[in-house]
Design a protein around this motif. Structure first.
Motif, PDB file in Angstrom:
ATOM      1  N   GLY A 156       0.801  -1.220   0.000  1.00  0.00           N
ATOM      2  CA  GLY A 156       0.000   0.000   0.000  1.00  0.00           C
ATOM      3  C   GLY A 156       0.832   1.267   0.000  1.00  0.00           C
ATOM      4  N   GLY A 157       2.115   1.130   0.242  1.00  0.00           N
ATOM      5  CA  GLY A 157       3.002   2.276   0.299  1.00  0.00           C
ATOM      6  C   GLY A 157       3.504   2.702  -1.073  1.00  0.00           C
ATOM      7  N   SER A 158       4.414   3.678  -1.056  1.00  0.00           N
ATOM      8  CA  SER A 158       4.949   4.253  -2.290  1.00  0.00           C
ATOM      9  C   SER A 158       6.467   4.330  -2.243  1.00  0.00           C
ATOM     10  CB  SER A 158       4.389   5.666  -2.509  1.00  0.00           C
ATOM     11  OG  SER A 158       2.990   5.667  -2.642  1.00  0.00           O
ATOM     12  N   LEU A 159       7.058   4.280  -3.413  1.00  0.00           N
ATOM     13  CA  LEU A 159       8.486   4.509  -3.604  1.00  0.00           C
ATOM     14  C   LEU A 159       8.671   5.223  -4.928  1.00  0.00           C
ATOM     15  CD1 LEU A 159      10.333   1.170  -2.646  1.00  0.00           C
ATOM     16  CD2 LEU A 159      10.519   3.366  -1.464  1.00  0.00           C
ATOM     17  N   ARG A 160       9.744   5.988  -5.039  1.00  0.00           N
ATOM     18  CA  ARG A 160      10.096   6.580  -6.325  1.00  0.00           C
ATOM     19  C   ARG A 160      11.517   6.168  -6.682  1.00  0.00           C
ATOM     20  NH1 ARG A 160      10.659  12.831  -8.423  1.00  0.00           N
ATOM     21  NH2 ARG A 160      12.566  12.743  -7.146  1.00  0.00           N
ATOM     22  N   LEU A 161      11.636   5.496  -7.798  1.00  0.00           N
ATOM     23  CA  LEU A 161      12.944   5.132  -8.315  1.00  0.00           C
ATOM     24  C   LEU A 161      13.445   6.226  -9.253  1.00  0.00           C
ATOM     25  CD1 LEU A 161      12.406   1.359  -9.213  1.00  0.00           C
ATOM     26  CD2 LEU A 161      13.312   2.343  -7.108  1.00  0.00           C
ATOM     27  N   SER A 162      14.755   6.437  -9.210  1.00  0.00           N
ATOM     28  CA  SER A 162      15.399   7.371 -10.116  1.00  0.00           C
ATOM     29  C   SER A 162      16.450   6.633 -10.927  1.00  0.00           C
ATOM     30  CB  SER A 162      16.063   8.510  -9.341  1.00  0.00           C
ATOM     31  OG  SER A 162      15.124   9.246  -8.602  1.00  0.00           O
ATOM     32  N   CYS A 163      16.666   7.086 -12.132  1.00  0.00           N
ATOM     33  CA  CYS A 163      17.703   6.522 -13.005  1.00  0.00           C
ATOM     34  C   CYS A 163      18.484   7.687 -13.586  1.00  0.00           C
ATOM     35  CB  CYS A 163      17.070   5.692 -14.103  1.00  0.00           C
ATOM     36  SG  CYS A 163      18.229   5.131 -15.370  1.00  0.00           S
ATOM     37  N   ALA A 164      19.706   7.848 -13.120  1.00  0.00           N
ATOM     38  CA  ALA A 164      20.557   8.935 -13.584  1.00  0.00           C
ATOM     39  C   ALA A 164      21.428   8.454 -14.731  1.00  0.00           C
ATOM     40  CB  ALA A 164      21.420   9.441 -12.442  1.00  0.00           C
ATOM     41  N   ALA A 165      21.410   9.203 -15.817  1.00  0.00           N
ATOM     42  CA  ALA A 165      22.198   8.852 -16.995  1.00  0.00           C
ATOM     43  C   ALA A 165      23.402   9.764 -17.104  1.00  0.00           C
ATOM     44  CB  ALA A 165      21.347   8.972 -18.246  1.00  0.00           C
ATOM     45  N   SER A 166      24.521   9.186 -17.470  1.00  0.00           N
ATOM     46  CA  SER A 166      25.737   9.963 -17.707  1.00  0.00           C
ATOM     47  C   SER A 166      26.382   9.461 -18.990  1.00  0.00           C
ATOM     48  CB  SER A 166      26.703   9.845 -16.530  1.00  0.00           C
ATOM     49  OG  SER A 166      27.087   8.497 -16.332  1.00  0.00           O
ATOM     50  N   GLY A 167      27.361  10.205 -19.456  1.00  0.00           N
ATOM     51  CA  GLY A 167      27.950   9.890 -20.743  1.00  0.00           C
ATOM     52  C   GLY A 167      27.206  10.665 -21.803  1.00  0.00           C
ATOM     53  N   ARG A 168      26.863  10.021 -22.890  1.00  0.00           N
ATOM     54  CA  ARG A 168      26.058  10.687 -23.905  1.00  0.00           C
ATOM     55  C   ARG A 168      24.686  11.003 -23.322  1.00  0.00           C
ATOM     56  NH1 ARG A 168      26.323   7.729 -29.590  1.00  0.00           N
ATOM     57  NH2 ARG A 168      25.303   9.679 -30.147  1.00  0.00           N
ATOM     58  N   THR A 169      24.174  12.164 -23.599  1.00  0.00           N
ATOM     59  CA  THR A 169      22.929  12.606 -22.995  1.00  0.00           C
ATOM     60  C   THR A 169      21.790  11.641 -23.285  1.00  0.00           C
ATOM     61  OG1 THR A 169      21.286  14.371 -22.891  1.00  0.00           O
ATOM     62  CG2 THR A 169      22.428  14.051 -24.992  1.00  0.00           C
ATOM     63  N   SER A 170      20.909  11.520 -22.325  1.00  0.00           N
ATOM     64  CA  SER A 170      19.772  10.614 -22.476  1.00  0.00           C
ATOM     65  C   SER A 170      18.701  11.184 -23.380  1.00  0.00           C
ATOM     66  CB  SER A 170      19.163  10.317 -21.107  1.00  0.00           C
ATOM     67  OG  SER A 170      18.578  11.505 -20.575  1.00  0.00           O
ATOM     68  N   ILE A 171      18.874  12.404 -23.877  1.00  0.00           N
ATOM     69  CA  ILE A 171      17.800  13.062 -24.598  1.00  0.00           C
ATOM     70  C   ILE A 171      17.495  12.362 -25.911  1.00  0.00           C
ATOM     71  CG2 ILE A 171      19.184  14.691 -25.941  1.00  0.00           C
ATOM     72  CD1 ILE A 171      17.109  16.836 -25.159  1.00  0.00           C
ATOM     73  N   ASN A 172      18.451  11.586 -26.441  1.00  0.00           N
ATOM     74  CA  ASN A 172      18.244  10.891 -27.700  1.00  0.00           C
ATOM     75  C   ASN A 172      17.764   9.465 -27.516  1.00  0.00           C
ATOM     76  OD1 ASN A 172      19.076  13.039 -29.387  1.00  0.00           O
ATOM     77  ND2 ASN A 172      21.199  12.588 -28.863  1.00  0.00           N
ATOM     78  N   TYR A 173      17.397   9.111 -26.316  1.00  0.00           N
ATOM     79  CA  TYR A 173      17.046   7.737 -26.025  1.00  0.00           C
ATOM     80  C   TYR A 173      15.627   7.624 -25.482  1.00  0.00           C
ATOM     81  CZ  TYR A 173      22.049   6.907 -26.403  1.00  0.00           C
ATOM     82  OH  TYR A 173      23.341   6.830 -26.874  1.00  0.00           O
ATOM     83  N   ALA A 174      14.938   6.611 -25.950  1.00  0.00           N
ATOM     84  CA  ALA A 174      13.727   6.189 -25.273  1.00  0.00           C
ATOM     85  C   ALA A 174      14.172   5.414 -24.035  1.00  0.00           C
ATOM     86  CB  ALA A 174      12.892   5.305 -26.184  1.00  0.00           C
ATOM     87  N   MET A 175      13.396   5.540 -22.965  1.00  0.00           N
ATOM     88  CA  MET A 175      13.785   4.927 -21.703  1.00  0.00           C
ATOM     89  C   MET A 175      12.697   3.973 -21.227  1.00  0.00           C
ATOM     90  SD  MET A 175      16.703   6.383 -21.215  1.00  0.00           S
ATOM     91  CE  MET A 175      17.073   5.954 -19.509  1.00  0.00           C
ATOM     92  N   ALA A 176      13.102   3.029 -20.407  1.00  0.00           N
ATOM     93  CA  ALA A 176      12.133   2.075 -19.885  1.00  0.00           C
ATOM     94  C   ALA A 176      12.600   1.514 -18.553  1.00  0.00           C
ATOM     95  CB  ALA A 176      11.905   0.942 -20.874  1.00  0.00           C
TER      96      ALA A 176
END
Length: 127
Positions: free
Chosen positions: A15-35
């Motif tokens: 019933g609780g909540s969590l938020r996962l984060s995924c930090a990208a480094s190197g080539r920018t993530s802006i050109n990538y679809a993420m999942a």
């Protein structure tokens, strides 16, 4: 090359909540679809949620639809997975993945289509 690092996993009651984060480094993530994918003990890795490069398209597995939300902040090169109303069956290692795509609305939900993977974050939901 893109390096992906997940954070935010942990132990939470049902019933609780969590938020996962995924930090990208190197080539920018802006050109990538993420999942996000997950793998529970003794089970195969499965797709959870995906977001296009443009953020305009998001898709979810039926098992998490209405409870999880994927989003991205390209200024921070970070993708998020907000998980609400967690259930014990959500217990798994959660992986962030990136896929190079041409079209801004493309989402990738097949693990074989992902080009980069993080090492995973463990989420445990107790009953």
């Amino acid at each position: 090359q893109v390096q992906l690092v997940e954070s935010g996993g942990g132990l939470v009651q049902a019933g609780g909540s969590l938020r996962l984060s995924c930090a990208a480094s190197g080539r920018t993530s802006i050109n990538y679809a993420m999942a996000w994918f997950r793998q529970a003990p003794g089970k195969q890795r499965e797709y959870v949620a995906a977001i296009s490069r443009s953020s305009l398209k998001t898709v979810y597995a039926d098992s998490v639809k209405g409870r999880f939300t994927i989003s991205r902040d390209d200024d921070k090169n970070t993708v998020y997975l907000q998980m609400d109303s967690l259930k014990p069956e959500d217990t798994a290692v959660y992986y962030c993945a990136a896929a190079s795509t041409v079209r801004p609305l493309t989402v990738v939900t097949d693990s074989s289509g992902m080009h980069y993977w993080g090492k995973g974050a463990l989420v445990t939901v107790s009953s």
